[in-house]
Design an enzyme around this catalytic site. Structure first.
Site, PDB file in Angstrom:
ATOM      1  N   ASN A  14       0.865  -1.178   0.000  1.00 26.07           N
ATOM      2  CA  ASN A  14       0.000   0.000   0.000  1.00 26.07           C
ATOM      3  C   ASN A  14       0.902   1.228   0.000  1.00 26.07           C
ATOM      4  O   ASN A  14       1.493   1.569   1.016  1.00 26.07           O
ATOM      5  CB  ASN A  14      -0.892  -0.039   1.251  1.00 26.07           C
ATOM      6  CG  ASN A  14      -1.687   1.241   1.428  1.00 26.07           C
ATOM      7  OD1 ASN A  14      -1.805   2.043   0.511  1.00 26.07           O
ATOM      8  ND2 ASN A  14      -2.247   1.429   2.618  1.00 26.07           N
ATOM      9  N   LYS A  16       0.137   4.299  -0.343  1.00 27.22           N
ATOM     10  CA  LYS A  16      -0.482   5.518   0.209  1.00 27.22           C
ATOM     11  C   LYS A  16      -0.234   6.695  -0.757  1.00 27.22           C
ATOM     12  O   LYS A  16      -0.199   6.480  -1.962  1.00 27.22           O
ATOM     13  CB  LYS A  16       0.036   5.779   1.631  1.00 27.22           C
ATOM     14  CG  LYS A  16      -0.123   4.530   2.503  1.00 27.22           C
ATOM     15  CD  LYS A  16       0.142   4.754   3.956  1.00 27.22           C
ATOM     16  CE  LYS A  16      -0.071   3.446   4.707  1.00 27.22           C
ATOM     17  NZ  LYS A  16       0.087   3.566   6.144  1.00 27.22           N
ATOM     18  N   HIS A 104      -9.462   1.505   5.235  1.00 29.24           N
ATOM     19  CA  HIS A 104      -8.149   1.694   5.868  1.00 29.24           C
ATOM     20  C   HIS A 104      -8.299   2.718   7.006  1.00 29.24           C
ATOM     21  O   HIS A 104      -9.056   3.679   6.878  1.00 29.24           O
ATOM     22  CB  HIS A 104      -7.124   2.177   4.842  1.00 29.24           C
ATOM     23  CG  HIS A 104      -5.733   2.165   5.385  1.00 29.24           C
ATOM     24  ND1 HIS A 104      -5.253   3.150   6.210  1.00 29.24           N
ATOM     25  CD2 HIS A 104      -4.729   1.260   5.259  1.00 29.24           C
ATOM     26  CE1 HIS A 104      -4.006   2.860   6.562  1.00 29.24           C
ATOM     27  NE2 HIS A 104      -3.670   1.718   6.000  1.00 29.24           N
ATOM     28  N   GLU A 106      -6.568   5.113   7.940  1.00 26.04           N
ATOM     29  CA  GLU A 106      -6.307   6.513   7.574  1.00 26.04           C
ATOM     30  C   GLU A 106      -7.526   7.119   6.884  1.00 26.04           C
ATOM     31  O   GLU A 106      -7.809   8.300   7.030  1.00 26.04           O
ATOM     32  CB  GLU A 106      -5.051   6.597   6.695  1.00 26.04           C
ATOM     33  CG  GLU A 106      -3.796   6.382   7.531  1.00 26.04           C
ATOM     34  CD  GLU A 106      -2.621   5.794   6.772  1.00 26.04           C
ATOM     35  OE1 GLU A 106      -2.641   5.801   5.525  1.00 26.04           O
ATOM     36  OE2 GLU A 106      -1.683   5.306   7.436  1.00 26.04           O
ATOM     37  N   GLU A 176      -5.312  -4.620  11.098  1.00 29.65           N
ATOM     38  CA  GLU A 176      -4.314  -3.547  11.197  1.00 29.65           C
ATOM     39  C   GLU A 176      -4.536  -2.730  12.470  1.00 29.65           C
ATOM     40  O   GLU A 176      -5.296  -1.754  12.456  1.00 29.65           O
ATOM     41  CB  GLU A 176      -4.447  -2.612   9.991  1.00 29.65           C
ATOM     42  CG  GLU A 176      -4.124  -3.265   8.671  1.00 29.65           C
ATOM     43  CD  GLU A 176      -3.509  -2.265   7.714  1.00 29.65           C
ATOM     44  OE1 GLU A 176      -2.444  -2.553   7.182  1.00 29.65           O
ATOM     45  OE2 GLU A 176      -4.080  -1.170   7.528  1.00 29.65           O
ATOM     46  N   GLY A 182       2.669   2.523  10.823  1.00 34.35           N
ATOM     47  CA  GLY A 182       3.609   3.626  10.635  1.00 34.35           C
ATOM     48  C   GLY A 182       4.403   3.984  11.878  1.00 34.35           C
ATOM     49  O   GLY A 182       5.048   5.030  11.926  1.00 34.35           O
ATOM     50  N   SER A 222       3.577  -1.805  10.295  1.00 30.62           N
ATOM     51  CA  SER A 222       5.040  -1.850  10.469  1.00 30.62           C
ATOM     52  C   SER A 222       5.667  -3.189  10.112  1.00 30.62           C
ATOM     53  O   SER A 222       6.639  -3.626  10.740  1.00 30.62           O
ATOM     54  CB  SER A 222       5.435  -1.454  11.901  1.00 30.62           C
ATOM     55  OG  SER A 222       5.013  -0.140  12.178  1.00 30.62           O
TER      56      SER A 222
HETATM   57  P1  PGA Z   1       2.920   0.567   7.616  1.00 31.12           P
HETATM   58  O1  PGA Z   1       1.436   0.755   7.050  1.00 31.12           O
HETATM   59  O2  PGA Z   1       3.425  -0.749   7.076  1.00 31.12           O
HETATM   60  O3  PGA Z   1       3.687   1.752   7.109  1.00 31.12           O
HETATM   61  O4  PGA Z   1       2.813   0.510   9.117  1.00 31.12           O
HETATM   62  C1  PGA Z   1       0.565  -0.330   6.955  1.00 31.12           C
HETATM   63  C2  PGA Z   1      -0.767   0.143   6.431  1.00 31.12           C
HETATM   64  O5  PGA Z   1      -1.180   1.255   6.767  1.00 31.12           O
HETATM   65  O6  PGA Z   1      -1.426  -0.568   5.661  1.00 31.12           O
END
Ligand code: PGA
Length: 267
Positions: A14, A16, A104, A106, A176, A182, A222
């Site tokens: 992903n 983003k 997601h 976010e 998640e 992140g 992460s």
């Molecule tokens: P990250 O993001 O691997 O940077 O923690 C995962 C995600 O948001 O799908």
């Protein structure tokens, strides 16, 4: 523990809001170069570029015909209409998109996507013959309060509402935890396994054993080259949704290969 035979792991990158279309082509090309038939036989790999990159990546994948799946990060729930700035599932489907992320954290946090909106999106993704990756996960506060399973199952049940058993069997859920996204602090593999078991058992109750055994459950938050192999040891974790570490093709390829090798060694 559920049997995992028959569930091909899916590792999804992903991106983003990163990489313009030039960079997207370069990263996809490098990824195709790094992955081998042994990887594709054992696991599925998808990339989820920003909307503006999708056409470029599609052309690249069409030409090279590697079995790398094209994904999107979100979509609207109508096929067309007066929704300025939005992109419809039908448009993505036309571009050869196979997987679309829905809900997601976010999107939920910064763009006020409610459980109801996520449910509409999941249904719309299916209507356009694509596969949703439904994201669920708890906050740090919810985890501290011992509410992980309650939170995750409530998001899950809402997202799956109205679906047929066969649809659930063929879709993907990404666990998640918000505190792991992140932050560089991934959940432990056993926490990911526990959440996956809770998700599978909730699905089994509502949709039956066949749906729960078919459903693929990713872990996201992460994920990196070190954690990938340990995740692959978890019988109910069928892959990963990778954010930051998927931006670099070599790092993402290392994650895919580590997962694949560990799975192979476990049989
Ligand atoms: P990250 O993001 O691997 O940077 O923690 C995962 C995600 O948001 O799908």
């Amino acid at each position: 523990m559920a049997r995992r035979q028959g569930r091909k792991p899916l590792l999804s990158g992903n991106w983003k809001m990163n990489h313009d279309h030039f960079k997207a082509i370069a990263v996809s090309q490098r990824l195709v170069f790094r992955l081998s038939p042994a990887d594709y036989d054992a696991v599925e790999v998808s990339v989820h570029p920003p909307f503006t990159d999708i056409r470029s990546v599609q052309v690249l994948l069409d030409n090279d015909e590697p079995p790398l799946a094209l994904g999107a990060q979100s979509c609207h729930w109508e096929d067309s209409g007066a929704y300025t700035g939005e992109v419809s599932p039908a448009m993505l489907s036309k571009l050869g998109v196979r997987y679309v992320i829905a809900g997601h954290s976010e999107r939920r946090r910064y763009f006020d996507e409610t459980d109801e909106i996520v449910r509409l999106k999941v249904a719309a993704i299916f209507r356009s013959n694509m596969t949703p990756i439904l994201c669920v996960g708890e906050t740090a506060e919810e985890r501290d309060a011992g509410e992980t399973v309650t939170r995750v199952v409530s998001q899950l049940e809402s997202g799956l509402q109205g679906l047929e058993r066969e649809q659930v069997a063929g879709m993907v859920v990404a666990y998640e935890p918000l505190w792991a996204i992140g932050t560089g602090r991934p959940a432990s593999p056993s926490d990911a396994q526990a959440a996956a078991v809770a998700i599978r058992s909730a699905v089994s109750q509502r949709f039956g054993a066949a749906a729960s055994e078919g459903l693929r459950i990713q872990y996201g938050g992460s994920v990196n080259t070190e954690t990938s192999a340990a995740l692959a040891e978890m019988p109910d974790v069928d892959g990963a949704l990778v954010g930051g570490a998927s931006l670099d093709a070599d790092t993402f390829a290392d994650i895919v290969v580590a997962f694949r090798k560990q799975r192979a060694s476990r049989g």
